[in-house]
Structure formats: C-alpha cells, structure tokens
Design an enzyme around this catalytic site. Structure first.
Site, PDB file in Angstrom:
ATOM      1  N   GLY A 108       0.744  -0.780  -0.101  1.00  0.00           N
ATOM      2  CA  GLY A 108       0.016   0.132   0.024  1.00  0.00           C
ATOM      3  C   GLY A 108       0.880   1.012  -0.223  1.00  0.00           C
ATOM      4  N   GLY A 114      -1.149   4.364   0.018  1.00  0.00           N
ATOM      5  CA  GLY A 114      -1.613   5.723   0.641  1.00  0.00           C
ATOM      6  C   GLY A 114      -0.910   6.479   1.973  1.00  0.00           C
ATOM      7  N   GLY A 145       0.724   3.822   4.047  1.00  0.00           N
ATOM      8  CA  GLY A 145       1.726   2.889   3.093  1.00  0.00           C
ATOM      9  C   GLY A 145       3.531   3.697   3.016  1.00  0.00           C
ATOM     10  N   HIS A 188     -21.571   8.382   4.970  1.00  0.00           N
ATOM     11  CA  HIS A 188     -21.562   9.504   4.650  1.00  0.00           C
ATOM     12  C   HIS A 188     -22.880   9.934   4.589  1.00  0.00           C
ATOM     13  CE1 HIS A 188     -19.623  13.623   4.159  1.00  0.00           C
ATOM     14  NE2 HIS A 188     -18.606  13.004   4.672  1.00  0.00           N
ATOM     15  N   ARG A 192     -21.679  12.496  11.241  1.00  0.00           N
ATOM     16  CA  ARG A 192     -22.041  11.312  10.639  1.00  0.00           C
ATOM     17  C   ARG A 192     -23.219  10.734  10.860  1.00  0.00           C
ATOM     18  NH1 ARG A 192     -16.270  10.715   7.746  1.00  0.00           N
ATOM     19  NH2 ARG A 192     -15.887  12.960   7.490  1.00  0.00           N
ATOM     20  N   HIS A 233     -18.796   5.518   3.285  1.00  0.00           N
ATOM     21  CA  HIS A 233     -17.516   6.114   2.880  1.00  0.00           C
ATOM     22  C   HIS A 233     -16.176   5.541   4.009  1.00  0.00           C
ATOM     23  CE1 HIS A 233     -15.241  10.007   3.282  1.00  0.00           C
ATOM     24  NE2 HIS A 233     -15.253   9.905   4.265  1.00  0.00           N
ATOM     25  N   LEU A 293      -7.292  10.760   7.798  1.00  0.00           N
ATOM     26  CA  LEU A 293      -5.889  11.162   7.651  1.00  0.00           C
ATOM     27  C   LEU A 293      -5.221  11.216   8.250  1.00  0.00           C
ATOM     28  CD1 LEU A 293      -7.271  14.487   5.026  1.00  0.00           C
ATOM     29  CD2 LEU A 293      -6.642  11.882   4.679  1.00  0.00           C
TER      30      LEU A 293
HETATM   31  C1  LIG Z   1     -13.921  10.331  -0.973  1.00  0.00           C
HETATM   32  C2  LIG Z   1     -13.082  10.225  -0.239  1.00  0.00           C
HETATM   33  C3  LIG Z   1     -13.600  11.210   1.128  1.00  0.00           C
HETATM   34  C4  LIG Z   1     -12.760  11.599   2.642  1.00  0.00           C
HETATM   35  N1  LIG Z   1     -12.608  12.543   3.172  1.00  0.00           N
HETATM   36  C5  LIG Z   1     -11.593  12.560   4.511  1.00  0.00           C
HETATM   37  C6  LIG Z   1     -11.124  13.466   4.707  1.00  0.00           C
HETATM   38  O1  LIG Z   1     -11.774  15.296   4.942  1.00  0.00           O
HETATM   39  N2  LIG Z   1     -10.724  13.576   6.111  1.00  0.00           N
HETATM   40  C7  LIG Z   1     -10.096  12.593   6.519  1.00  0.00           C
HETATM   41  O2  LIG Z   1      -9.177  12.880   7.830  1.00  0.00           O
HETATM   42  N3  LIG Z   1     -10.429  10.813   6.068  1.00  0.00           N
HETATM   43  C8  LIG Z   1     -10.903  11.487   4.988  1.00  0.00           C
HETATM   44  N4  LIG Z   1     -11.022   9.438   3.642  1.00  0.00           N
HETATM   45  C9  LIG Z   1     -10.823   8.589   4.355  1.00  0.00           C
HETATM   46  C10 LIG Z   1      -9.128   9.031   4.078  1.00  0.00           C
HETATM   47  O3  LIG Z   1      -9.399   9.492   2.775  1.00  0.00           O
HETATM   48  C11 LIG Z   1      -8.948   7.564   3.905  1.00  0.00           C
HETATM   49  O4  LIG Z   1      -9.438   6.591   5.532  1.00  0.00           O
HETATM   50  C12 LIG Z   1      -7.376   7.238   3.821  1.00  0.00           C
HETATM   51  O5  LIG Z   1      -6.274   7.940   3.461  1.00  0.00           O
HETATM   52  C13 LIG Z   1      -6.595   6.007   4.119  1.00  0.00           C
HETATM   53  O6  LIG Z   1      -5.860   5.533   3.775  1.00  0.00           O
HETATM   54  P1  LIG Z   1      -4.647   4.562   4.015  1.00  0.00           P
HETATM   55  O7  LIG Z   1      -3.440   4.539   3.586  1.00  0.00           O
HETATM   56  O8  LIG Z   1      -5.135   3.192   4.863  1.00  0.00           O
HETATM   57  O9  LIG Z   1      -4.939   3.277   2.470  1.00  0.00           O
HETATM   58  P2  LIG Z   1      -5.778   3.638   1.203  1.00  0.00           P
HETATM   59  O10 LIG Z   1      -5.508   5.590   0.940  1.00  0.00           O
HETATM   60  O11 LIG Z   1      -6.991   3.638   0.602  1.00  0.00           O
HETATM   61  O12 LIG Z   1      -4.210   3.020   0.076  1.00  0.00           O
HETATM   62  C14 LIG Z   1      -4.304   1.473   0.131  1.00  0.00           C
HETATM   63  C15 LIG Z   1      -3.390   1.183  -0.960  1.00  0.00           C
HETATM   64  O13 LIG Z   1      -3.324   0.222  -0.397  1.00  0.00           O
HETATM   65  C16 LIG Z   1      -2.723  -0.549  -2.074  1.00  0.00           C
HETATM   66  N5  LIG Z   1      -3.146  -1.962  -1.839  1.00  0.00           N
HETATM   67  C17 LIG Z   1      -4.603  -2.879  -1.582  1.00  0.00           C
HETATM   68  N6  LIG Z   1      -5.052  -3.563  -1.563  1.00  0.00           N
HETATM   69  C18 LIG Z   1      -3.754  -4.099  -1.953  1.00  0.00           C
HETATM   70  C19 LIG Z   1      -3.261  -5.713  -2.360  1.00  0.00           C
HETATM   71  N7  LIG Z   1      -3.674  -6.472  -2.152  1.00  0.00           N
HETATM   72  N8  LIG Z   1      -1.807  -5.483  -3.380  1.00  0.00           N
HETATM   73  C20 LIG Z   1      -1.038  -3.708  -3.240  1.00  0.00           C
HETATM   74  N9  LIG Z   1      -1.406  -3.316  -2.719  1.00  0.00           N
HETATM   75  C21 LIG Z   1      -2.721  -2.864  -2.553  1.00  0.00           C
HETATM   76  C22 LIG Z   1      -3.351   0.150  -2.497  1.00  0.00           C
HETATM   77  O14 LIG Z   1      -3.332   0.609  -4.003  1.00  0.00           O
HETATM   78  C23 LIG Z   1      -3.346   1.490  -2.569  1.00  0.00           C
HETATM   79  O15 LIG Z   1      -1.678   1.603  -2.369  1.00  0.00           O
HETATM   80  C24 LIG Z   1     -12.355  10.674   2.560  1.00  0.00           C
HETATM   81  C25 LIG Z   1     -12.307   8.844   2.148  1.00  0.00           C
HETATM   82  C26 LIG Z   1     -12.864   8.965   1.209  1.00  0.00           C
HETATM   83  C27 LIG Z   1     -13.547   8.001   0.274  1.00  0.00           C
END
Ligand SMILES: Cc1cc2nc3c(=O)[nH]c(=O)nc-3n(C[C@H](O)[C@H](O)[C@H](O)COP(=O)(O)OP(=O)(O)OC[C@H]3O[C@@H](n4cnc5c(N)ncnc54)[C@H](O)[C@@H]3O)c2cc1C
Ligand code: SF4
Ligand code: FES
EC number: 1.3.5.1
Lengths: 654, 265
Positions: free
Chosen positions: A59, A61, A64, A285, A349, A420, A460
């Site tokens: 990951g 994001g 990660g 949401h 929410r 959401h 975030l």
């Molecule tokens: C539209 C929207 C708006 C939002 N707005 C806000 C906000 O304003 N403030 C806030 O705090 N939160 C917000 N959130 C929530 C927040 O964005 C997410 O919870 C957060 O960004 C998740 O980050 P993460 O790094 O955990 O995962 P993600 O950003 O989802 O990253 C997942 C990563 O894992 C990888 N991956 C997944 N499965 C596999 C696999 N099997 N093999 C290889 N790679 C894989 C993907 O490629 C990606 O790189 C929002 C969410 C959405 C949907």
C-alpha cells in the site's frame, strides 16, 4: 472448495466464543506518558544493521506512503506494492475535507486532551483509550512534517495556517488544502517516497497486487503478489510485513471509495490467522451525490465541510414535487437544526445520515426516487457573497455541477448518505502488530483509534500518525527483539501458497459461466446495503446471512471471466476481489448480528432510545470484537475496553 | 443471461431520454501488438452516465458475448487520482474544459454521435493494453527532484515559517496537478514540460523549497530529457487539455528557474 464454505451454517449458530484478549501491549500508568514509555522500552536496531533487514509494505496511501518513506530513510530495505499504476494514485488522494490536529492555533480551547476526548466520545466508547491518546499527541507533529514537505495548506492573510471546524466538534482544528487535502498530503508522502525510490532504499512494485500472506513458523515472512501487467505470480520474503491496504467499504459495491479499493489483502491475512475486528463498524457519510441510475459504478462524496455553511432541509409536505425555489420558507423543514439545536447541521455523520434516511423513508425525500435531501447555500451566499463561497467550496461546486448538470450556486444541492469509511479492520495491539507476529497493519486497514464511528478529518491524521510516527519504532522493536531464522524461496510453505494463489485464479477462469463479475458484486452490495447499512435488524441480518452463501456458491458456478491469467486482465482482478468480498460480507453480517446494541455507525433498530437515538449497551458490549477464521463458524475473541479517562456516557448531541 | 443483479429498476431512474452511440475504440492486446480501431454500437446511453460508466456498460456486454472487455485505467472516478485518461475524438480527456475522462458525462454527446476513443500517444508513454499506457516516467521525474527533503520527525513548528497567502495560493494552484499525462498526450512533441513545471513551481515558490531550488530544477529537467519526452515549442496544447488548469506561465517559470540554476552552477 474453501471458497464455498458457509461460515457458521452448523447447528444454527453463526459463531462461537473463544478466549478474551488480555494483552494489548499498551503500557499502563498515566496516559500522557504511555507512548513515551513504550518507545523507551522498545529495542533499537543499530543503524548500520538496518540495511540487512527487509520490510514489505503493501500500500502507498497516506499510511503506506509515509511508512515506506520513513523506514527507508531510517535505513531499512523496503519492498513496496500498490495495485495502481503509480503510488501517487492510492485512494487517500480523494480525501477532501481536511486533517485534524490539536495545535490550538485558534486559542479556542483545543488541546491534546480535548482531541482525545472528542475522538473517544465520537467513537461512541468503542476505541482503546491508549491508542486514541497517542493519536491526539502525534497530531501536532504531523502538521509540522507536512508543512516542511511543502504541503500547501490553506493560509490566512497573515501567512499563518487557516483551520476550520468539522462535523461533531466545536473547535476549529481542521487543517485543509481547499477541498483537496488528501491529494496534497498524499503527494507529500509520495514525494518523500519517490525520493527514497530514486535513492534505492525502496524497491517499488506498482500495478502489483498482494494475493496472499506467507506465514512461516507462526511469523509473517512475506507475501505472494501478481504483476498485473504480465500476470506473473511471485513470492517476496522479508523480516516483517506491513499492510496499509485501506478499507473494505466497497463490499457495498456502491461507495465513495475508489473503484479498486478492496479487502483482498486483509481478508487473505485473516484467513492466515490475523484476527479481524469490528467489521460491522462502517461509516455512512451524510453528504454524497445521490445515485442517478442502475449503471452507476460509484458514488461521489461532497465534503462534509459543506455542512459548515450549507443548510439541510426537506419539504414539510410528503411527496412535494415542486422545484425547491417554489417551496416557501415556512414549508421547509430544516430538520437537523430543529432536532439538534446545539449542533444543527454539524451533528456527527451517523446522526446526520440516519436523519436523512428517516426523512426519505417518510416520503419527504427529493430528486429521483425520493432518495435525497437539499443542502442549500442560498443563505450563505446572501451572508458572505458568492465570491467567498466560491473561494471556500469552488472545486466541490464544480464537481457537483459536472456530475449532476445542476448549478449549486442557483439550485440547492441534493445529497444522500453513502458508505464512506470502515472503522473495522484487522485487529492490532498498541504496537500496531496484528495477531500474526511480524505482520503490522496501519491506516484504514486496521481497527484501532476510531471505535464505532470516526470523526471527520481523523482518518488522514491516523494514517499519517501510523505511517510516519508509530510504525517505524515498533518495526525496529520487533526486528531487534526477535530472532528470525532465514527463509528461502524453496520453503514448502512458499511453494504451497504460490500454488494456492495460482490455482484459485485458474479456477476463476475455468468457470466460464453466464454472469459478469460485477453483477455479483452489485447484488452482494445491494443485499448488504439493505440489511446491514444504515439500520440493521436481527431478521434482516439473518436474511443476508442466508443469502450470502447462496450467492457465493452461485458465483463459483456462474461467473464468467474472459481472457487468461498471463496478461493484463482487469476482469480477473475484479473477480478475485469479489470472491473475497463474498466471504468477508458474511463476517460483516455476523459481527452486526452478534452486536445486539447500537453504537456509532452500527445502528441496531432493536436498540434505540424512545426518541430514536442509538442506545449502547455497555454492560454487554464494551469490548472490541476480534474474529478468528476457522473455515466454519468464526470464533469471537473479546478485547474488553476500559475507560479510565473519558467516562462512559450516552452520546447526546441534542 | 443476467447482465446485472436481478432487480427490476429502469436504467435511468428518471427515464431521461437516452442516446444511441457508435464507438470506435483502439484495441491493442499488448505492447508488441499493432492494434486497430474496432467499432461498437452502443444503444440507450443515459446522459447522466459518466464516460467510464458508459465503457463499463459496454464491457459488461462484451464479457457476456465472450469478448475481452476494453482495458482502461481508472480508480477514484472523482477527477483527482489521475488514473483515467483517454483521447476522445482527438481531444485528451474529451470535449469538456477542465474535466477528466471520469468526470465527463454523456450529456456532452448527442444521439447518433460517432466517438473515437484512443490511448494517450507519446513516446514516453508506451501502450500496455488497449487504452492503458505506462506513465512510470512521470514517477521517475518526481524521484529525480520533485520533493523537499525532510527527515521524518525533524520538522520545525509549522508556524515558524509564515507563507504569504498569495504565494501559498500560487503554490497550491500548481500542486493540484494530478499527473494524468493529458498534457503530454496533447502536445505535438510529446513534451512533459507542463507536468514538470507544475511541480517545480509548486516547490520552488515555497520558502521550504528554497534550499533545493536549483538542484531540483536541474535534476528534474535532466530526468525529463532522459525519459525521452519531446521539447517544448510553445504550442499551448498542453494547458488546453489540462484538467486542472495548470497555466502556461508555469512553463515560463520552469524556464526561468532552469536558467537561474544553470547559470549559478
Ligand atoms: C471520498 C473520500 C473523502 C475522504 N475525506 C477525508 C477527509 O477529508 N479527512 C479524513 O481524515 N479522511 C477522509 N477520508 C478517509 C481517508 O481518505 C482514508 O481513510 C485514508 O486515506 C486511507 O488511507 P490508507 O493509507 O489507509 O489507505 P489507501 O489510501 O486506501 O491506500 C491503500 C493502498 O493499498 C494498496 N493496496 C490495497 N490492496 C492491495 C493489494 N492487495 N496489493 C497491493 N496493494 C494494495 C493500494 O494500491 C493503495 O496504495 C475520505 C475518504 C473518501 C472515500
Ligand atoms: S499538468 Fe495537467 S495535464 Fe499534465 S499531468 Fe498535470 S494535471 Fe495532467
Ligand atoms: S479515475 Fe481518478 S481522475 Fe479519473
């Protein structure tokens, strides 16, 4: 075939109960110093030795990306994966509204303690106090880190950072970058990661999907991944594995998550022994654009920041089809302002979402199918002028206009709740380590910090706290305190996991049935939305639990996946993810069924106050539910939750 | 045969009038394949569908007919991840101003339209399959210098460096680039100047970016050349195609920054 096992079909009971979880690795004593004491107790890896240790990060994001960049900077050898074509496109990019931090730049009474308090209370007393306190402590460092990286947060004319308030809290602690905060934070992390990739510290594998976990001698030692362009299946080995793979919201098919978001990595790890905690805590949401048709592939969020200035209303009269400008003020019901005078349009929410659902169920919804409520900016435009509204929300208004063809400066927006975020996830201890030693889980993929409901702008914060600040010292501690034997690619476990992965893809291609993968995903999603969405009942959940195994059986009999596995095959990718959702969906419903209380995002219709608010049952349910995979009925392990600092109280926003 | 879940809902909830379209789509199995345009008729397209949802509908049909669906990149479908992007009737991201392919809706088309759909075409973006191209060259440009070096945890208190609002806003405008590659696809020379200039401008404007200002621009420009992107001849096509409105002035700024960096070497 394991894929068609019906969890819990034996004896009419859907689950069994195992031992409680007693050790969460969290230090006790004063909460303010727990994290310092944990870090001090942690073993360190000599900088010169770090190169010899490999860490897999799945990951890219916020969680990660931050973790990979930081671990590589500290000298570990990092192998990192994402399924998108570039690490910069992880789903975090889509977050709009902002990120919380207890900087108290406004002098409005904010503090680390208040952020901690708000998060525990907002999470409806279903999170671990120690973790939440740490998150609040780290929040301030995140802003410093991001500003130094060049993240262009909104600023005041003084040149200092601007903040705004966000759903459910009364202080202005949310930092933002117009409506694109996630993008800017992720680009910051991605740039830091790119620097490490260029310097050789991170070996990056984009367009590569983890399909299974390798566990040897009880420890996570690697993953099996598929190169999505060539189809090649390869095992990767390491000293520790970090999952940062995001949430499972797409089990509902329609959600605000990116199309590719899925649960395969976490579900496959669960099947290998990692406990899955609180899957029924999903967040709906309140402000999304309502769906327009059957073809709809995903839903779009309108940032909740809009609720700061927009007013939510429905016509007082049922089935009122007049256009909004024809409905006089006296015939509108600003129902949130009416029912919750203290918080008005800014209630959390889950409350805002359910209130919208009730209005629509009651026949007062607007737009196609009556599945929408108005979010009106007319007063805001009158009060601060169209230009100021444009400056604050311009890009959101534009997005709305592109999707609906309507101009929100003139016509009120129509909004409806949508899935959401998922608070549930793999169980982790205070060190963010899962129940499989050596496997750590960060970001939305774990279950920590948000309890039964997440406050806006806190995901975030959590992703970056985990990735930049919590995980790295805990990885060091694990590596320094564990004697890891060497493993090789010819280890029988490695060969057998590779074989299983290959076999499963082969089976998917062989079925050659008469239904598309998406048709199953859509059907599963509709079922779960209906029975395990905003309101849940025992009868509905039982219905879903009866239907899901049938659907899964049908999937493995009737799905049609064209092409072969040795090429870019997007249908195969999808089908493989849907197969996991079809298993995971069942655990989601079992968890929802077992939790016969309402809390946060989990609303059991049977458990509500006389005025329809969620009613918790702390006597019976003040615990995190961590599920163990068995192939049959899952085993429930409870982690009792203790509240020493924030006293258990029913949430009350009225 | 079930095309979708068994639910008897109409295709468009409000029954808005649909259009019939002819699509001519670039099909190419792999990098070595020559590829060709293939024609598909697509009836009953709702104006409220997005362009990608329209492709989803086509793909559902192709799967059931036993054909390979059309491969295309996409993820967020909100115009922010930069994954999507195809050339529609000769225009990168199609006819609507400042709109990514995923945010383009079928109300921009008329009944009976013939729509050509092709991948980005540029030397530095080889085709992977159908409409999917390899844009990893962009990642390498960023890796060469598109960052500010900060050791995690070492950052000073955020308010220790105020940034005048106009500077912060200008940096932000450039930071909104989504890395989609439309600028390159639209450029007759296949140049990535707009993309690179957006990043250089974002970071070089900020006080935090100052220490690495010169090495950043030099290294990124060198990387850009090494990846085989073409030179800039000021045609301005890039900025027209750019869904985020990155302006041509950013390229001017890149040129100035570069000149400044090489003359100070
Ligand atoms: C539209 C929207 C708006 C939002 N707005 C806000 C906000 O304003 N403030 C806030 O705090 N939160 C917000 N959130 C929530 C927040 O964005 C997410 O919870 C957060 O960004 C998740 O980050 P993460 O790094 O955990 O995962 P993600 O950003 O989802 O990253 C997942 C990563 O894992 C990888 N991956 C997944 N499965 C596999 C696999 N099997 N093999 C290889 N790679 C894989 C993907 O490629 C990606 O790189 C929002 C969410 C959405 C949907
Ligand atoms: S400059 Fe514009 S067109 Fe080019 S990659 Fe960035 S957003 Fe896309
Ligand atoms: S799919 Fe993300 S920008 Fe279009």
């Amino acid at each position: 075939m394991p894929e068609t096992t019906s969890l819990g079909s034996g004896g009419g009971s859907y689950w069994t109960v195992g031992d409680d979880i007693v050790d969460t690795a969290a230090p006790d004593g004063p909460i303010e110093t727990r994290w310092d004491r944990r870090k001090f107790a942690a073993k360190l890896v000599n900088p010169a030795n770090r190169r010899r240790h490999t860490v897999i990060v799945v990951g890219t994001g916020l969680a990660g990306g931050a973790a990979g960049a930081t671990l590589a900077e500290q000298g570990y050898k990092v192998i990192q994966f994402c399924f998108q074509d570039s690490p910069r496109r992880a789903h975090s990019i889509a977050a709009q509204g902002g990120i919380n931090a207890a900087k108290n730049y406004r002098n409005d009474g904010d503090s680390v303690y208040r952020l901690f308090y708000d998060t525990v209370k907002g999470g409806d007393f279903r999170a671990r106090e120690s973790n939440v306190y740490r998150l609040a402590q780290i929040s301030t460092q995140i802003i410093d880190q991001c500003v130094a990286q060049g993240v262009p947060f909104a600023r005041e004319y003084s040149g200092l950072l601007d903040t705004r308030s966000f759903g459910g809290v009364q202080v202005q602690r949310t930092f933002y970058a117009r409506g694109q905060t996630g993008q800017q934070l992720l680009i910051g992390a991605y740039q830091a990661l790119s620097r490490q990739i260029d310097a050789g510290g991170v070996e990056i594998h984009p367009r590569t999907e983890m399909l299974d976990l390798i566990v040897i001698d009880g420890r996570a030692r690697g993953i099996v991944a598929r190169d999505l362009v060539t189809g090649k299946i390869t095992p990767y080995l390491a000293d520790a594995v970090v999952l940062a793979t995001g949430g499972y919201g797409n089990v509902f098919f329609l959600s605000t998550n990116a199309k590719g978001s899925n649960t395969t990595a976490t579900w496959r790890a669960h099947r290998r022994g990692a406990l899955f905690a609180n899957p029924c805590y999903t967040q709906i949401h309140p402000t999304c654009i309502p769906r327009s048709g059957e073809y709809q592939g995903k839903l779009t969020l309108m940032s909740e920041s809009l609720r700061n200035d927009g007013r939510i209303w429905v016509p007082k009269q049922k089935g009122d089809t007049r256009s909004p400008d024809q409905i006089p003020e006296a015939e509108r019901d600003y129902y949130l302002e009416r029912i919750y005078p203290a918080f008005g349009n800014l209630v959390p929410r889950d409350i805002a979402s359910r209130a919208a659902k009730y209005q629509c169920d009651d026949g007062r919804g607007v737009g196609p199918g009556g599945l929408g409520v108005y979010l009106d900016f007319a007063d805001a435009i009158k009060r601060m002028g169209e230009d100021k509204v444009r400056e604050k929300y311009g890009n959101l208004f534009e997005m709305y206009e592109r999707i609906t063809g309507e101009d929100p400066y003139k016509v009120p927006m129509r909004i409806y709740p949508a899935v959401h975020y998922t608070m549930g996830g793999l169980w982790v201890d205070y060190d963010l380590q899962s129940s499989i030693p050596g496997m750590f889980v960060i970001g939305e993929a774990n279950f920590s910090d948000h309890g039964a409901n997440r406050l806006g702008a806190s995901a975030l914060m959590q992703g970056l706290a985990d990735g930049y600040f919590v995980l790295p010292p805990m990885i060091g501690n694990y590596i320094a305190s564990t004697k890891l034997g060497s493993v090789s690619l010819d280890d029988p476990t490695v060969t057998s996991v590779v074989g299983e992965v290959t076999g499963r893809l082969g089976r998917l291609l062989e079925i050659n049935g008469d239904r598309t993968p998406d048709s199953f995903h859509r059907e599963l999603g509709e079922l779960i939305w209906d029975e395990c969405g905003m309101g849940r009942t025992e009868a509905g959940l039982r219905k879903a639990l009866a239907r899901i195994p049938e659907l899964r059986e049908e999937f493995w009999r009737r799905v049609k996946v064209p092409g072969d596995s040795g090429e870019l095959n997007q249908s195969l990718e999808k089908a493989n993810r849907i197969a996991d959702f079809l298993e995971f969906g069942e655990l989601l419903c079992i968890d929802a069924l077992h939790r016969a209380e309402s809390c946060g995002g989990h609303f059991r219709e049977e458990s509500q106050t006389p005025d329809g608010e969620a009613l918790r049952d702390d006597e019976r349910f003040a615990y995190a539910a961590a599920w163990e995979y068995t192939g049959g009925a899952p085993v429930l392990h409870r982690e009792p939750l203790q509240f020493d600092y924030v006293h258990l109280a029913q949430r009350n926003y009225s | 045969m079930d095309v979708r879940a068994p639910r008897d809902e109409p295709t468009a909830l409000e029954g808005a009038p649909t259009v019939n379209l002819t699509l001519r789509i670039w099909r190419q199995r792999g990098p070595e394949d020559r590829g060709a345009m293939v024609t598909y008729d697509l009836p009953d397209v709702s104006p409220d569908m997005s362009f990608l949802e329209m492709l989803d509908v086509l793909n559902e049909r192709l799967i059931l007919e036993g054909e390979d669906p059309v491969a295309f990149d996409h993820d967020c479908r909100e115009g922010i991840c930069g994954a999507c992007g195809v050339v529609i009737n000769g225009q990168a991201h199609g006819p609507r101003d400042r709109t990514t392919t995923c945010q383009l809706h079928m109300r921009s088309f008329n009944d009976g339209d013939v729509i050509d759909v092709e991948p980005w075409r540029a030397g530095a973006f080889p085709v992977v399959r159908d409409l999917v191209v390899d844009r990893s060259s962009f990642d390498r440009i960023i890796g060469a210098g598109g960052y500010i070096s900060v050791v995690t945890g070492s950052a000073p208190e955020a308010h220790s460096t105020p940034v005048p609002k106009p500077v912060a806003d200008a940096a932000f405008d450039n930071a909104t680039c989504i890395g989609c590659g439309a600028c390159v696809a639209a450029c007759p020379n296949g140049s990535s100047m707009l993309f690179t200039s957006a990043k250089v401008t974002h970071l070089n404007l900020l006080p935090q970016g100052a220490p690495e200002r010169e090495t950043r621009v030099r290294n990124m420009v060198e990387a850009m050349d090494a990846e085989g992107f073409g030179g800039c001849t000021n045609t301005g096509e890039c900025t027209v195609a750019c869904p985020k409105g990155i302006p041509l002035t950013s390229i001017g700024n890149l040129n100035r920054e570069y000149l400044r960096a090489v003359t100070r070497r």
